[in-house]
Design a protein around this motif. Structure first.
Motif, PDB file in Angstrom:
ATOM      1  N   GLY A 157       4.863   6.237  -5.896  1.00 42.83           N
ATOM      2  CA  GLY A 157       5.272   6.675  -4.698  1.00 42.83           C
ATOM      3  C   GLY A 157       6.297   7.283  -4.859  1.00 42.83           C
ATOM      4  N   HIS A 158       6.212   7.591  -5.644  1.00 49.52           N
ATOM      5  CA  HIS A 158       7.541   8.681  -6.022  1.00 49.52           C
ATOM      6  C   HIS A 158       7.840  10.710  -5.065  1.00 49.52           C
ATOM      7  CE1 HIS A 158       7.876   5.747  -8.841  1.00 49.52           C
ATOM      8  NE2 HIS A 158       9.628   6.012  -8.883  1.00 49.52           N
ATOM      9  N   ASP A 159       8.887  10.863  -4.761  1.00 49.89           N
ATOM     10  CA  ASP A 159       8.559  11.603  -3.658  1.00 49.89           C
ATOM     11  C   ASP A 159       7.993  13.730  -4.609  1.00 49.89           C
ATOM     12  OD1 ASP A 159       9.877  10.971  -1.195  1.00 49.89           O
ATOM     13  OD2 ASP A 159      11.624  11.107  -1.803  1.00 49.89           O
ATOM     14  N   ALA A 160       7.942  14.371  -4.824  1.00 50.68           N
ATOM     15  CA  ALA A 160       7.527  15.266  -5.817  1.00 50.68           C
ATOM     16  C   ALA A 160       8.597  15.741  -6.289  1.00 50.68           C
ATOM     17  CB  ALA A 160       7.318  16.899  -4.336  1.00 50.68           C
ATOM     18  N   ASP A 161       9.799  15.973  -5.889  1.00 51.26           N
ATOM     19  CA  ASP A 161      11.277  16.286  -7.202  1.00 51.26           C
ATOM     20  C   ASP A 161      11.361  14.683  -7.978  1.00 51.26           C
ATOM     21  OD1 ASP A 161      11.836  14.413  -4.901  1.00 51.26           O
ATOM     22  OD2 ASP A 161      14.007  15.023  -5.463  1.00 51.26           O
ATOM     23  N   LEU A 162      10.297  13.599  -8.032  1.00 48.82           N
ATOM     24  CA  LEU A 162      11.025  12.762  -8.663  1.00 48.82           C
ATOM     25  C   LEU A 162       9.337  12.481  -9.631  1.00 48.82           C
ATOM     26  CD1 LEU A 162      12.953  10.302  -6.628  1.00 48.82           C
ATOM     27  CD2 LEU A 162      13.666  11.739  -9.110  1.00 48.82           C
ATOM     28  N   TYR A 163       8.290  13.368  -9.623  1.00 47.83           N
ATOM     29  CA  TYR A 163       7.183  12.990  -9.574  1.00 47.83           C
ATOM     30  C   TYR A 163       7.283  12.457 -11.714  1.00 47.83           C
ATOM     31  CZ  TYR A 163       2.462  14.215 -11.063  1.00 47.83           C
ATOM     32  OH  TYR A 163       1.625  14.340 -11.396  1.00 47.83           O
ATOM     33  N   GLY A 164       8.384  13.653 -12.653  1.00 44.85           N
ATOM     34  CA  GLY A 164       8.321  12.964 -13.405  1.00 44.85           C
ATOM     35  C   GLY A 164       9.287  11.437 -13.761  1.00 44.85           C
ATOM     36  N   SER A 168       0.800  -1.383  -0.171  1.00 45.17           N
ATOM     37  CA  SER A 168      -0.298  -0.212  -0.302  1.00 45.17           C
ATOM     38  C   SER A 168       1.543   1.154   0.295  1.00 45.17           C
ATOM     39  CB  SER A 168      -1.154   0.314   1.428  1.00 45.17           C
ATOM     40  OG  SER A 168       0.196   0.189   2.037  1.00 45.17           O
ATOM     41  N   LEU A 169       0.135   2.377  -0.192  1.00 46.37           N
ATOM     42  CA  LEU A 169       1.226   3.379   0.051  1.00 46.37           C
ATOM     43  C   LEU A 169       1.160   4.848   0.858  1.00 46.37           C
ATOM     44  CD1 LEU A 169      -0.659   5.721  -3.340  1.00 46.37           C
ATOM     45  CD2 LEU A 169       1.737   4.712  -2.931  1.00 46.37           C
ATOM     46  N   THR A 170       0.708   3.881   1.600  1.00 47.81           N
ATOM     47  CA  THR A 170       1.043   4.600   3.440  1.00 47.81           C
ATOM     48  C   THR A 170       0.326   2.964   4.507  1.00 47.81           C
ATOM     49  OG1 THR A 170      -1.714   4.545   3.448  1.00 47.81           O
ATOM     50  CG2 THR A 170      -0.470   6.401   2.806  1.00 47.81           C
ATOM     51  N   ASP A 171       1.321   2.722   5.350  1.00 50.93           N
ATOM     52  CA  ASP A 171       1.068   2.421   6.397  1.00 50.93           C
ATOM     53  C   ASP A 171       0.112   1.970   7.395  1.00 50.93           C
ATOM     54  OD1 ASP A 171       1.763   3.639   9.102  1.00 50.93           O
ATOM     55  OD2 ASP A 171       3.997   3.657   8.528  1.00 50.93           O
ATOM     56  N   ALA A 172      -0.447   1.726   8.369  1.00 49.20           N
ATOM     57  CA  ALA A 172      -1.682   0.981   9.323  1.00 49.20           C
ATOM     58  C   ALA A 172      -1.583   2.724  10.402  1.00 49.20           C
ATOM     59  CB  ALA A 172      -1.440   0.657  10.772  1.00 49.20           C
ATOM     60  N   ASP A 173      -0.823   3.244  10.176  1.00 49.06           N
ATOM     61  CA  ASP A 173      -0.540   4.594  10.863  1.00 49.06           C
ATOM     62  C   ASP A 173      -0.625   6.366  10.246  1.00 49.06           C
ATOM     63  OD1 ASP A 173      -0.246   3.664  12.601  1.00 49.06           O
ATOM     64  OD2 ASP A 173       2.347   3.969  13.037  1.00 49.06           O
ATOM     65  N   GLY A 174      -1.239   5.593   8.940  1.00 54.01           N
ATOM     66  CA  GLY A 174      -1.532   7.244   7.646  1.00 54.01           C
ATOM     67  C   GLY A 174      -0.088   6.953   7.107  1.00 54.01           C
ATOM     68  N   LYS A 175       0.684   6.724   7.280  1.00 51.15           N
ATOM     69  CA  LYS A 175       2.425   7.308   6.609  1.00 51.15           C
ATOM     70  C   LYS A 175       2.856   6.810   5.626  1.00 51.15           C
ATOM     71  CE  LYS A 175       3.525   8.713  12.239  1.00 51.15           C
ATOM     72  NZ  LYS A 175       4.665   7.808  13.029  1.00 51.15           N
ATOM     73  N   PRO A 176       3.561   7.476   5.216  1.00 54.27           N
ATOM     74  CA  PRO A 176       3.897   6.828   3.508  1.00 54.27           C
ATOM     75  C   PRO A 176       4.978   5.405   4.000  1.00 54.27           C
ATOM     76  CG  PRO A 176       4.087   9.249   3.627  1.00 54.27           C
ATOM     77  CD  PRO A 176       4.252   8.831   5.376  1.00 54.27           C
ATOM     78  N   ALA A 177       4.590   4.558   3.445  1.00 52.64           N
ATOM     79  CA  ALA A 177       5.033   3.510   3.040  1.00 52.64           C
ATOM     80  C   ALA A 177       6.324   3.261   3.526  1.00 52.64           C
ATOM     81  CB  ALA A 177       4.001   1.828   2.526  1.00 52.64           C
ATOM     82  N   GLN A 178       7.207   3.251   3.500  1.00 47.98           N
ATOM     83  CA  GLN A 178       8.878   2.818   2.791  1.00 47.98           C
ATOM     84  C   GLN A 178       8.807   1.513   1.919  1.00 47.98           C
ATOM     85  OE1 GLN A 178      10.867   5.362   3.912  1.00 47.98           O
ATOM     86  NE2 GLN A 178      12.551   4.545   3.270  1.00 47.98           N
ATOM     87  N   ALA A 179       7.868   0.954   1.619  1.00 47.18           N
ATOM     88  CA  ALA A 179       8.149   0.252   0.801  1.00 47.18           C
ATOM     89  C   ALA A 179       7.948   0.690  -0.717  1.00 47.18           C
ATOM     90  CB  ALA A 179       7.328  -1.008   0.540  1.00 47.18           C
ATOM     91  N   ALA A 180       6.875   1.565  -1.013  1.00 45.40           N
ATOM     92  CA  ALA A 180       6.632   2.003  -2.057  1.00 45.40           C
ATOM     93  C   ALA A 180       7.259   3.668  -2.141  1.00 45.40           C
ATOM     94  CB  ALA A 180       5.177   2.816  -1.491  1.00 45.40           C
ATOM     95  N   ARG A 181       8.290   3.728  -0.535  1.00 43.85           N
ATOM     96  CA  ARG A 181       9.312   5.387  -1.620  1.00 43.85           C
ATOM     97  C   ARG A 181       9.375   4.823  -2.974  1.00 43.85           C
ATOM     98  NH1 ARG A 181      12.932   9.003   1.711  1.00 43.85           N
ATOM     99  NH2 ARG A 181      12.042  10.997   0.730  1.00 43.85           N
TER     100      ARG A 181
END
Length: 190
Positions: A89-96, A32-45
């Motif tokens: 799940g890319h950071d803003a600077d890697l949107y492209g 998923s994009l987020t973990d159980a706490d609603g934070k970004p999931a590291q596996a999707a970053r």
């Protein structure tokens, strides 16, 4: 079977993206994009996340291959449609980069919409054929979906994977075998 079907799709998509972009690491995670706490999931970053959104019974009736009669009747298998999203799940600077990977994923499924043991030799036993097609959503449906997922919208596309077979091999009934003539048959013979 659902887990195996999604893992198979993830693995084939990863194989395609590694070759296309000449990279060694996986670019798609089953996450998923987020973990159980609603934070970004590291596996999707900075990866594509492939995650389940819905399971529904396939409405197209199918017969069991080689059904045959016999003393043991098995429960009919269930065919389900599995809806999944491929999201960036890319950071803003890697949107492209995220858009580039989403486009490549879309082209992969357009080029290989059907997975069979013939074109996918590592297909797990029990999966005979999977088809993947884009599932169109309206802007309102997308908004509602992302709201239900508890996240903000990110570049993504939903797919429908048809005909995941669920078959527990459960016995539905046993027909007794005839071992001796019935009393009625004996009386009619006299």
């Amino acid at each position: 079977m659902i887990d195996q079907a999604l893992q198979l799709v993830r693995d084939r998509l990863n194989d395609h993206l590694r070759v296309r972009f000449s990279v060694a690491e996986d670019l798609v995670n089953l996450s998923s994009l987020t973990d159980a706490d609603g934070k970004p999931a590291q596996a999707a970053r900075n990866r594509l996340a492939l995650f389940l959104t819905n399971i529904s019974r396939d409405a197209v009736p199918r017969s069991r291959p080689g059904g045959g009669a016999g003393p043991v009747a098995q429960a009919q298998p269930m065919h389900v449609d599995v809806y999944f999203i491929v999201a960036s799940g890319h950071d803003a600077d890697l949107y492209g980069e995220g858009l580039k990977l989403i486009s490549a994923a879309l082209m992969f499924f357009q080029a290989q919409p059907v997975f069979t043991p013939q074109n996918t030799p590592d297909m797990p036993p029990g999966l005979s054929q999977l088809t993947v097609e884009v599932s169109n959503l309206s802007v309102d449906e997308i908004s509602q979906l992302w709201s239900n997922l508890g996240g903000r919208y990110v570049p993504s596309i939903m797919f429908k994977m048809r005909s995941v077979l669920i078959d527990a091999g459960a016995v539905a009934g046993v027909t007794p075998t005839i071992t001796a003539p019935s009393q009625r048959a004996e009386a009619e013979a006299v």
